[in-house]
Motif scaffolding. Sequence first.
Motif, PDB file in Angstrom:
ATOM      1  N   MET A  35      35.910  41.939  15.396  1.00  0.00           N
ATOM      2  CA  MET A  35      36.518  41.848  16.598  1.00  0.00           C
ATOM      3  C   MET A  35      35.801  42.537  17.840  1.00  0.00           C
ATOM      4  SD  MET A  35      40.303  43.251  17.559  1.00  0.00           S
ATOM      5  CE  MET A  35      41.306  42.006  17.025  1.00  0.00           C
ATOM      6  N   ALA A  36      35.550  42.087  18.961  1.00  0.00           N
ATOM      7  CA  ALA A  36      34.549  42.805  19.922  1.00  0.00           C
ATOM      8  C   ALA A  36      35.280  44.069  20.452  1.00  0.00           C
ATOM      9  CB  ALA A  36      34.423  41.718  21.063  1.00  0.00           C
ATOM     10  N   THR A  37      34.686  45.025  20.441  1.00  0.00           N
ATOM     11  CA  THR A  37      35.009  46.409  21.134  1.00  0.00           C
ATOM     12  C   THR A  37      34.626  46.796  22.519  1.00  0.00           C
ATOM     13  OG1 THR A  37      33.162  47.557  20.079  1.00  0.00           O
ATOM     14  CG2 THR A  37      35.378  47.266  18.829  1.00  0.00           C
ATOM     15  N   THR A  38      33.628  45.890  23.171  1.00  0.00           N
ATOM     16  CA  THR A  38      33.074  45.931  24.474  1.00  0.00           C
ATOM     17  C   THR A  38      32.893  44.717  24.973  1.00  0.00           C
ATOM     18  OG1 THR A  38      30.827  46.157  23.836  1.00  0.00           O
ATOM     19  CG2 THR A  38      32.020  48.224  24.123  1.00  0.00           C
ATOM     20  N   ALA A  39      33.161  44.583  26.293  1.00  0.00           N
ATOM     21  CA  ALA A  39      32.678  43.311  26.938  1.00  0.00           C
ATOM     22  C   ALA A  39      31.988  43.984  28.383  1.00  0.00           C
ATOM     23  CB  ALA A  39      33.886  42.693  27.479  1.00  0.00           C
ATOM     24  N   ALA A  40      31.155  43.019  28.844  1.00  0.00           N
ATOM     25  CA  ALA A  40      30.734  43.054  30.378  1.00  0.00           C
ATOM     26  C   ALA A  40      31.351  41.901  31.194  1.00  0.00           C
ATOM     27  CB  ALA A  40      29.364  42.970  30.224  1.00  0.00           C
ATOM     28  N   ALA A  41      31.701  42.132  32.529  1.00  0.00           N
ATOM     29  CA  ALA A  41      32.192  41.007  33.304  1.00  0.00           C
ATOM     30  C   ALA A  41      31.785  41.196  34.703  1.00  0.00           C
ATOM     31  CB  ALA A  41      33.845  40.947  32.912  1.00  0.00           C
ATOM     32  N   LEU A  42      32.057  40.167  35.565  1.00  0.00           N
ATOM     33  CA  LEU A  42      32.128  40.020  36.902  1.00  0.00           C
ATOM     34  C   LEU A  42      33.273  39.853  37.400  1.00  0.00           C
ATOM     35  CD1 LEU A  42      28.863  37.604  37.640  1.00  0.00           C
ATOM     36  CD2 LEU A  42      28.796  40.486  37.404  1.00  0.00           C
ATOM     37  N   HIS A  43      33.874  40.308  38.430  1.00  0.00           N
ATOM     38  CA  HIS A  43      35.079  39.808  39.005  1.00  0.00           C
ATOM     39  C   HIS A  43      35.318  39.774  40.500  1.00  0.00           C
ATOM     40  CE1 HIS A  43      38.166  43.389  40.105  1.00  0.00           C
ATOM     41  NE2 HIS A  43      36.874  43.845  40.041  1.00  0.00           N
ATOM     42  N   ILE A  44      36.113  38.879  41.010  1.00  0.00           N
ATOM     43  CA  ILE A  44      36.465  39.066  42.500  1.00  0.00           C
ATOM     44  C   ILE A  44      37.922  39.188  42.549  1.00  0.00           C
ATOM     45  CG2 ILE A  44      36.482  37.875  44.257  1.00  0.00           C
ATOM     46  CD1 ILE A  44      34.198  35.963  43.234  1.00  0.00           C
ATOM     47  N   LEU A  45      38.400  40.208  43.254  1.00  0.00           N
ATOM     48  CA  LEU A  45      39.791  40.513  43.370  1.00  0.00           C
ATOM     49  C   LEU A  45      40.130  40.115  45.000  1.00  0.00           C
ATOM     50  CD1 LEU A  45      42.190  42.056  42.513  1.00  0.00           C
ATOM     51  CD2 LEU A  45      41.416  44.169  43.383  1.00  0.00           C
ATOM     52  N   VAL A  46      41.236  39.309  44.791  1.00  0.00           N
ATOM     53  CA  VAL A  46      41.955  38.936  46.196  1.00  0.00           C
ATOM     54  C   VAL A  46      43.298  39.325  45.880  1.00  0.00           C
ATOM     55  CG1 VAL A  46      39.880  37.301  46.653  1.00  0.00           C
ATOM     56  CG2 VAL A  46      42.121  36.339  45.323  1.00  0.00           C
ATOM     57  N   LYS A  47      43.996  39.038  47.303  1.00  0.00           N
ATOM     58  CA  LYS A  47      45.469  39.512  47.272  1.00  0.00           C
ATOM     59  C   LYS A  47      46.365  38.201  46.909  1.00  0.00           C
ATOM     60  CE  LYS A  47      46.285  43.632  48.257  1.00  0.00           C
ATOM     61  NZ  LYS A  47      46.493  44.628  47.212  1.00  0.00           N
TER      62      LYS A  47
ATOM     63  N   ALA B 241      31.754  37.249  45.481  1.00  0.00           N
ATOM     64  CA  ALA B 241      32.156  38.433  45.490  1.00  0.00           C
ATOM     65  C   ALA B 241      31.951  39.249  46.446  1.00  0.00           C
ATOM     66  CB  ALA B 241      31.609  39.111  44.011  1.00  0.00           C
ATOM     67  N   ARG B 242      30.835  39.502  47.120  1.00  0.00           N
ATOM     68  CA  ARG B 242      30.404  40.381  47.993  1.00  0.00           C
ATOM     69  C   ARG B 242      31.184  39.783  49.440  1.00  0.00           C
ATOM     70  NH1 ARG B 242      25.148  39.192  45.939  1.00  0.00           N
ATOM     71  NH2 ARG B 242      24.389  41.004  44.983  1.00  0.00           N
ATOM     72  N   LYS B 243      31.565  38.686  49.450  1.00  0.00           N
ATOM     73  CA  LYS B 243      31.928  38.251  50.616  1.00  0.00           C
ATOM     74  C   LYS B 243      33.426  38.361  50.602  1.00  0.00           C
ATOM     75  CE  LYS B 243      32.573  33.785  53.580  1.00  0.00           C
ATOM     76  NZ  LYS B 243      32.031  32.482  53.642  1.00  0.00           N
ATOM     77  N   HIS B 244      34.261  37.982  49.535  1.00  0.00           N
ATOM     78  CA  HIS B 244      35.824  38.190  49.430  1.00  0.00           C
ATOM     79  C   HIS B 244      36.392  38.950  48.835  1.00  0.00           C
ATOM     80  CE1 HIS B 244      35.954  34.094  50.935  1.00  0.00           C
ATOM     81  NE2 HIS B 244      34.693  33.662  50.231  1.00  0.00           N
ATOM     82  N   SER B 245      35.751  39.875  47.717  1.00  0.00           N
ATOM     83  CA  SER B 245      36.326  40.620  46.823  1.00  0.00           C
ATOM     84  C   SER B 245      36.977  42.075  47.474  1.00  0.00           C
ATOM     85  CB  SER B 245      35.537  41.400  45.846  1.00  0.00           C
ATOM     86  OG  SER B 245      36.295  42.230  44.945  1.00  0.00           O
ATOM     87  N   ILE B 246      38.054  42.443  47.334  1.00  0.00           N
ATOM     88  CA  ILE B 246      38.675  43.501  47.947  1.00  0.00           C
ATOM     89  C   ILE B 246      38.546  44.850  47.058  1.00  0.00           C
ATOM     90  CG2 ILE B 246      40.307  42.455  49.555  1.00  0.00           C
ATOM     91  CD1 ILE B 246      42.281  43.229  47.409  1.00  0.00           C
ATOM     92  N   CYS B 247      37.880  44.579  45.805  1.00  0.00           N
ATOM     93  CA  CYS B 247      37.397  45.774  45.094  1.00  0.00           C
ATOM     94  C   CYS B 247      35.879  46.472  45.448  1.00  0.00           C
ATOM     95  CB  CYS B 247      37.327  45.076  43.526  1.00  0.00           C
ATOM     96  SG  CYS B 247      36.906  46.547  42.477  1.00  0.00           S
ATOM     97  N   PRO B 248      35.975  47.724  45.240  1.00  0.00           N
ATOM     98  CA  PRO B 248      34.626  48.369  45.599  1.00  0.00           C
ATOM     99  C   PRO B 248      33.310  47.575  44.888  1.00  0.00           C
ATOM    100  CG  PRO B 248      36.361  50.195  45.230  1.00  0.00           C
ATOM    101  CD  PRO B 248      36.951  48.856  44.880  1.00  0.00           C
ATOM    102  N   SER B 249      33.824  47.022  43.454  1.00  0.00           N
ATOM    103  CA  SER B 249      32.589  46.462  42.835  1.00  0.00           C
ATOM    104  C   SER B 249      32.069  45.156  43.428  1.00  0.00           C
ATOM    105  CB  SER B 249      33.052  46.108  41.435  1.00  0.00           C
ATOM    106  OG  SER B 249      34.181  44.866  41.688  1.00  0.00           O
ATOM    107  N   GLY B 250      32.989  44.550  44.565  1.00  0.00           N
ATOM    108  CA  GLY B 250      32.606  43.270  45.183  1.00  0.00           C
ATOM    109  C   GLY B 250      30.956  43.706  45.958  1.00  0.00           C
TER     110      GLY B 250
END
Length: 92
Positions: free
Chosen positions: A1-13, A35-44
């Motif tokens: 079973m995996a214990t770590t992961a890496a991901a990209l995400h885009i957060l919108v309302k 992600a740079r254009k639309h995400s409202i998360c600082p990771s965008g």
Amino acid sequence: MATTAAALHILVKHKNQAEDILRQLKKGAKFQTLARKHSICPSGKKGGDLGEFRRGQMVPPFDKACFKGEVLTPQLVKTKFGWHIVKVLYRT
């Protein structure tokens, strides 16, 4: 079973915006650009890059998607923060 992961995400309302972004990705749009254009998360600003994280570190629906969902296939996830388009890069 995996214990770590890496991901990209885009957060919108709104779900309709998330679905539209997902359609754009399926047509070949670049995840990081959207992600740079639309995400409202600082990771965008970093193209949606969340880096590597441990199981249980994220809110439960997001965590479940990252550790049980498909790798490299963007998927929609609803959390208390809004709608995420999540792309899991790998699990270890």
